[in-house]
Scaffold this motif. Structure first.
Motif, PDB file in Angstrom:
ATOM      1  N   PHE A  75       0.829  -1.203   0.000  1.00 33.40           N
ATOM      2  CA  PHE A  75       0.000   0.000   0.000  1.00 33.40           C
ATOM      3  C   PHE A  75       0.866   1.257   0.000  1.00 33.40           C
ATOM      4  N   VAL A  76       1.858   1.302   0.870  1.00 33.46           N
ATOM      5  CA  VAL A  76       2.730   2.477   0.969  1.00 33.46           C
ATOM      6  C   VAL A  76       3.503   2.687  -0.330  1.00 33.46           C
ATOM      7  N   ALA A  77       3.969   1.601  -0.936  1.00 36.10           N
ATOM      8  CA  ALA A  77       4.705   1.718  -2.197  1.00 36.10           C
ATOM      9  C   ALA A  77       3.848   2.381  -3.269  1.00 36.10           C
ATOM     10  N   GLY A  78       2.560   2.104  -3.256  1.00 37.84           N
ATOM     11  CA  GLY A  78       1.685   2.676  -4.263  1.00 37.84           C
ATOM     12  C   GLY A  78       1.122   4.039  -3.922  1.00 37.84           C
ATOM     13  N   ALA A  79       0.953   4.336  -2.656  1.00 35.81           N
ATOM     14  CA  ALA A  79       0.226   5.543  -2.257  1.00 35.81           C
ATOM     15  C   ALA A  79       1.095   6.649  -1.662  1.00 35.81           C
ATOM     16  N   ALA A  80       2.271   6.325  -1.182  1.00 29.60           N
ATOM     17  CA  ALA A  80       3.065   7.310  -0.435  1.00 29.60           C
ATOM     18  C   ALA A  80       3.444   8.525  -1.277  1.00 29.60           C
ATOM     19  N   GLY A  81       3.753   8.328  -2.541  1.00 27.05           N
ATOM     20  CA  GLY A  81       4.147   9.454  -3.385  1.00 27.05           C
ATOM     21  C   GLY A  81       3.040  10.480  -3.522  1.00 27.05           C
ATOM     22  N   ARG A  82       1.854  10.011  -3.802  1.00 24.05           N
ATOM     23  CA  ARG A  82       0.715  10.927  -3.956  1.00 24.05           C
ATOM     24  C   ARG A  82       0.366  11.592  -2.626  1.00 24.05           C
ATOM     25  N   LEU A  83       0.389  10.818  -1.550  1.00 23.19           N
ATOM     26  CA  LEU A  83       0.090  11.397  -0.239  1.00 23.19           C
ATOM     27  C   LEU A  83       1.155  12.413   0.181  1.00 23.19           C
ATOM     28  N   LEU A  84       2.422  12.138  -0.146  1.00 25.37           N
ATOM     29  CA  LEU A  84       3.483  13.099   0.171  1.00 25.37           C
ATOM     30  C   LEU A  84       3.288  14.381  -0.625  1.00 25.37           C
ATOM     31  N   HIS A  85       2.884  14.252  -1.870  1.00 22.73           N
ATOM     32  CA  HIS A  85       2.636  15.447  -2.674  1.00 22.73           C
ATOM     33  C   HIS A  85       1.494  16.272  -2.075  1.00 22.73           C
ATOM     34  N   ALA A  86       0.433  15.591  -1.638  1.00 18.56           N
ATOM     35  CA  ALA A  86      -0.686  16.293  -0.991  1.00 18.56           C
ATOM     36  C   ALA A  86      -0.210  16.989   0.283  1.00 18.56           C
ATOM     37  N   ALA A  87       0.601  16.306   1.082  1.00 16.50           N
ATOM     38  CA  ALA A  87       1.127  16.903   2.314  1.00 16.50           C
ATOM     39  C   ALA A  87       2.017  18.094   1.997  1.00 16.50           C
ATOM     40  N   THR A  88       2.799  17.994   0.947  1.00 17.72           N
ATOM     41  CA  THR A  88       3.682  19.100   0.539  1.00 17.72           C
ATOM     42  C   THR A  88       2.852  20.291   0.076  1.00 17.72           C
ATOM     43  N   LEU A  89       1.762  20.041  -0.628  1.00 18.14           N
ATOM     44  CA  LEU A  89       0.869  21.137  -1.018  1.00 18.14           C
ATOM     45  C   LEU A  89       0.270  21.804   0.221  1.00 18.14           C
ATOM     46  N   LEU A  90      -0.099  21.009   1.201  1.00 11.55           N
ATOM     47  CA  LEU A  90      -0.687  21.566   2.416  1.00 11.55           C
ATOM     48  C   LEU A  90       0.304  22.425   3.186  1.00 11.55           C
ATOM     49  N   THR A  91       1.532  21.963   3.307  1.00 10.51           N
ATOM     50  CA  THR A  91       2.526  22.714   4.080  1.00 10.51           C
ATOM     51  C   THR A  91       3.188  23.807   3.259  1.00 10.51           C
ATOM     52  N   THR A  92       2.997  23.813   1.969  1.00 14.36           N
ATOM     53  CA  THR A  92       3.597  24.753   1.006  1.00 14.36           C
ATOM     54  C   THR A  92       5.117  24.760   1.052  1.00 14.36           C
ATOM     55  N   GLU A  93       5.705  23.659   1.458  1.00  6.86           N
ATOM     56  CA  GLU A  93       7.154  23.547   1.459  1.00  6.86           C
ATOM     57  C   GLU A  93       7.631  23.196   0.053  1.00  6.86           C
ATOM     58  N   PRO A  94       8.889  23.487  -0.260  1.00  7.15           N
ATOM     59  CA  PRO A  94       9.430  23.049  -1.553  1.00  7.15           C
ATOM     60  C   PRO A  94       9.444  21.517  -1.610  1.00  7.15           C
ATOM     61  N   ALA A  95       9.219  20.971  -2.781  1.00  2.00           N
ATOM     62  CA  ALA A  95       9.140  19.512  -2.940  1.00  2.00           C
ATOM     63  C   ALA A  95      10.434  18.806  -2.544  1.00  2.00           C
ATOM     64  N   ASP A  96      11.565  19.470  -2.704  1.00  2.00           N
ATOM     65  CA  ASP A  96      12.847  18.825  -2.384  1.00  2.00           C
ATOM     66  C   ASP A  96      13.317  19.108  -0.958  1.00  2.00           C
ATOM     67  N   ASP A  97      12.554  19.880  -0.196  1.00  2.00           N
ATOM     68  CA  ASP A  97      12.909  20.190   1.189  1.00  2.00           C
ATOM     69  C   ASP A  97      11.611  20.340   1.989  1.00  2.00           C
TER      70      ASP A  97
END
Length: 165
Positions: free
Chosen positions: A19-41
């Motif tokens: 599950f994590v292998a398939g979903a973590a990337g998309r969830l991390l992108h959503a979390a990054t959008l929420l925190t407005t942090e740069p994708a690489d930091d």
């Protein structure tokens, strides 16, 4: 009995890893959008995702047909909403002008494709309020506030004073 429990734990771990292998990337992108942090930091987004995945893993056996991605996304959104008062402004990107609640609703509605009714239920808000916040957030993203006008250089101001009327 011990062997059976060990087998169940190993199966649970394999299922969760898949599950994590398939979903973590998309969830991390959503979390990054929420925190407005740069994708690489994005340490805050990674911490948010780790906490959401840990809670999802803790309730893995109780999902009983519930979509694990939906559960993880819900946990991510709730954790962000609970911690959002610590974060007053965004760091950058197109969502930096939005408040935490506006970012959360916009990311859930647009990026994650969650329906207005579901967002309202998840956040405990009336649907009309979610609609209004979403509309305001879209307006701010499409038409961000402008900064103050740049000051005219002193040379230009002096030249204007010398022009006879």
């Amino acid at each position: 009995m011990r062997e059976r429990r060990a087998f169940q734990n190993a199966r649970r771990a394999r299922e969760f890893e898949a599950f994590v292998a398939g979903a973590a990337g998309r969830l991390l992108h959503a979390a990054t959008l929420l925190t407005t942090e740069p994708a690489d930091d994005n340490p805050r987004a990674r911490k948010l995702l780790t906490s959401a995945l840990a809670q999802t893993y803790a309730s893995w056996d109780r999902l009983r047909g519930e979509d694990p991605y939906d559960r993880a996304r819900k946990e991510l959104a709730l954790r962000f909403a609970r911690a959002a008062w610590h974060q007053h402004r965004g760091y950058g990107g197109v969502l930096r002008h939005l408040g935490p609640q506006e970012r959360l609703i916009l990311v859930l509605r647009l990026y994650e494709g969650v329906g207005e009714e579901q967002v309202a239920a998840l956040l405990g808000l009336p649907m009309e309020r979610v609609h209004a916040i979403h509309a305001r957030a879209m307006a701010l993203v499409l038409h961000p506030p402008r900064g103050p006008a740049p000051a005219a250089p002193l040379g230009d101001a002096a030249a204007l004073e010398e022009v006879p009327s």
